[in-house]
Design an enzyme around this catalytic site. Structure first.
Site, short mmCIF file in Angstrom:
data_model
loop_
_atom_site.label_atom_id
_atom_site.label_comp_id
_atom_site.label_asym_id
_atom_site.label_seq_id
_atom_site.Cartn_x
_atom_site.Cartn_y
_atom_site.Cartn_z
N ASN A 110 -14.32 45.47 30.40
CA ASN A 110 -13.76 46.77 30.02
C ASN A 110 -12.34 46.86 30.52
O ASN A 110 -11.94 46.15 31.43
CB ASN A 110 -14.53 47.89 30.73
CG ASN A 110 -15.89 48.07 30.15
OD1 ASN A 110 -16.82 47.41 30.58
ND2 ASN A 110 -16.01 48.94 29.18
N CYS A 118 -20.54 42.32 27.30
CA CYS A 118 -21.92 42.53 26.88
C CYS A 118 -22.52 41.17 26.60
O CYS A 118 -21.92 40.36 25.90
CB CYS A 118 -21.94 43.41 25.63
SG CYS A 118 -23.58 43.59 24.95
#
Ligand code: HMG
Ligand code: MG
Length: 304
Positions: A249, A240
């Site tokens: 992720n 992010c």
């Protein structure tokens, strides 16, 4: 506790995976990646986000990506939406599903959405009402559920409160985001214990960034608690822009490797997933972050 017999994998590579890339990734590459992910059998693929292009320029072409990728595919393509302007764009391109997002820390909320937690939930409530009225499904994310890059530890009761509000405003699924990747299986289970008191376990998802190498363990812990929805990113791409130091992720290949071995159904084909992974890694000129992906590809090359 018995483990779920099937798991829904929400592939977030084209959005979470690419939103943080330094290099510009052309629309054509994004569309080809999505098509390869569809071919691999993924039934939910986050196609992009309708956020401010000044904040996240990498997602500025979501309109074109969406229009070109969805044709004929029997797959859900949620798009991230922070406000009514984003919803308008989602409706205009014909999206059937959106994902709203809020945070469990005030500082992260300000950095990511330029407003407080309460203001972002008020915004999301309006978005939810309007989206549901227009026939769209709404998923809700909560960021920094196991730790914040600015505030450190997060009280699981705050996460439970935000989760309950998202669920009550109409989010059919609430995905718990370990944005920083600091969580451990033990803390993940404790968090789920709190949240499942206010949101049914079948409506909870896990979204684990893998910065500290704990994501697969966290997923296993969440599976043991009965969670059967997990977000992951092809080749482990992602991060992010407002979570400094956080990596991607958990890799979809790593999740699938574990679930396949446990006999848990996903509908995803590992060999085709590796094709998608090789494609995007070749484009980005970097090796995959997926340990299982790397091992499987090198085994394929040895035996070819
Ligand atoms: P703001 O600056 O307060 O917004 O940003 P504003 O309403 O004052 O508008 C400012 C400008 O942005 C205006 O343009 C608006 O038109 C435009 P200008 O007049 O200056 O030319 N604008 C928009 N443009 C396109 N689409 C829109 C939109 N809204 C306003 N929807 C805002 C507030 C929420 C818009 C901004 O903070 C923003 O876009 N934030 C998004 C940040 C983001 O995308 N972060 C990454 C995704 S979240 C994530 O990765 C976490 C997750 O993976 C889970 C986890 O890991 O934790 C989901
Ligand atoms: Mg994320």
């Amino acid at each position: 506790m018995s483990l779920p017999s099937s798991v829904k994998i929400v592939e977030v590579g084209p959005r979470d995976g690419l939103q943080n890339e330094k290099a510009h990734v052309p629309t054509d590459v994004k569309v080809k990646l999505i098509n390869k992910l569809v071919d691999a059998g993924l039934s939910v693929i986050e196609a992009g986000s309708f956020v401010s292009p000044k904040w996240v320029p990498q997602m500025a072409d979501t309109r074109d990506v969406f229009k070109r990728a969805v044709v004929g595919a029997d797959v859900s393509f949620p798009v991230l939406v922070p406000n009514l302007k984003g919803l308008e764009a989602a409706i205009e391109v014909g999206a059937k599903e959106i994902a709203g997002f809020a945070a469990a820390s005030e500082t992260f909320s300000q950095k990511n959405t330029n407003c407080s937690i309460k203001e972002s939930l008020d915004r999301q409530r309006r978005v939810c009402e309007e989206a549901i009225r227009s026939g769209l499904r709404v998923r809700g994310y909560i960021s920094v559920v196991l730790g914040c890059p600015y505030e450190g530890d997060i009280d699981p009761r705050v996460v439970a409160d935000v989760a309950q509000q998202l669920y009550q405003m109409g989010c059919y699924e609430v995905s718990l985001g370990d944005t920083v990747g600091v969580g451990t299986p033990h803390r993940t289970k404790d968090l789920i214990n709190h949240v499942m008191k206010v949101v049914p376990i079948e409506n909870l998802g896990g979204h684990f960034h893998d910065t500290y190498g704990q994501a697969i363990g966290n997923i296993f812990g969440a599976l043991e608690m009965g969670v059967s929805i997990f977000d992951s990113s092809i080749a482990g791409l992602g991060g992010c822009p407002y979570s400094p130091g956080a990596t991607g992720n958990v890799a979809t290949e790593d999740v699938l490797y574990m679930l396949n071995d446990m006999g848990i159904e996903t509908g995803v084909d590992m060999n085709k997933l590796l094709v998608a992974s090789e494609y995007i890694c070749e484009y980005l000129k970097r090796p995959t972050y997926s340990r299982a992906g790397r091992a499987l590809l090198s085994k394929q090359r040895r035996t070819a």
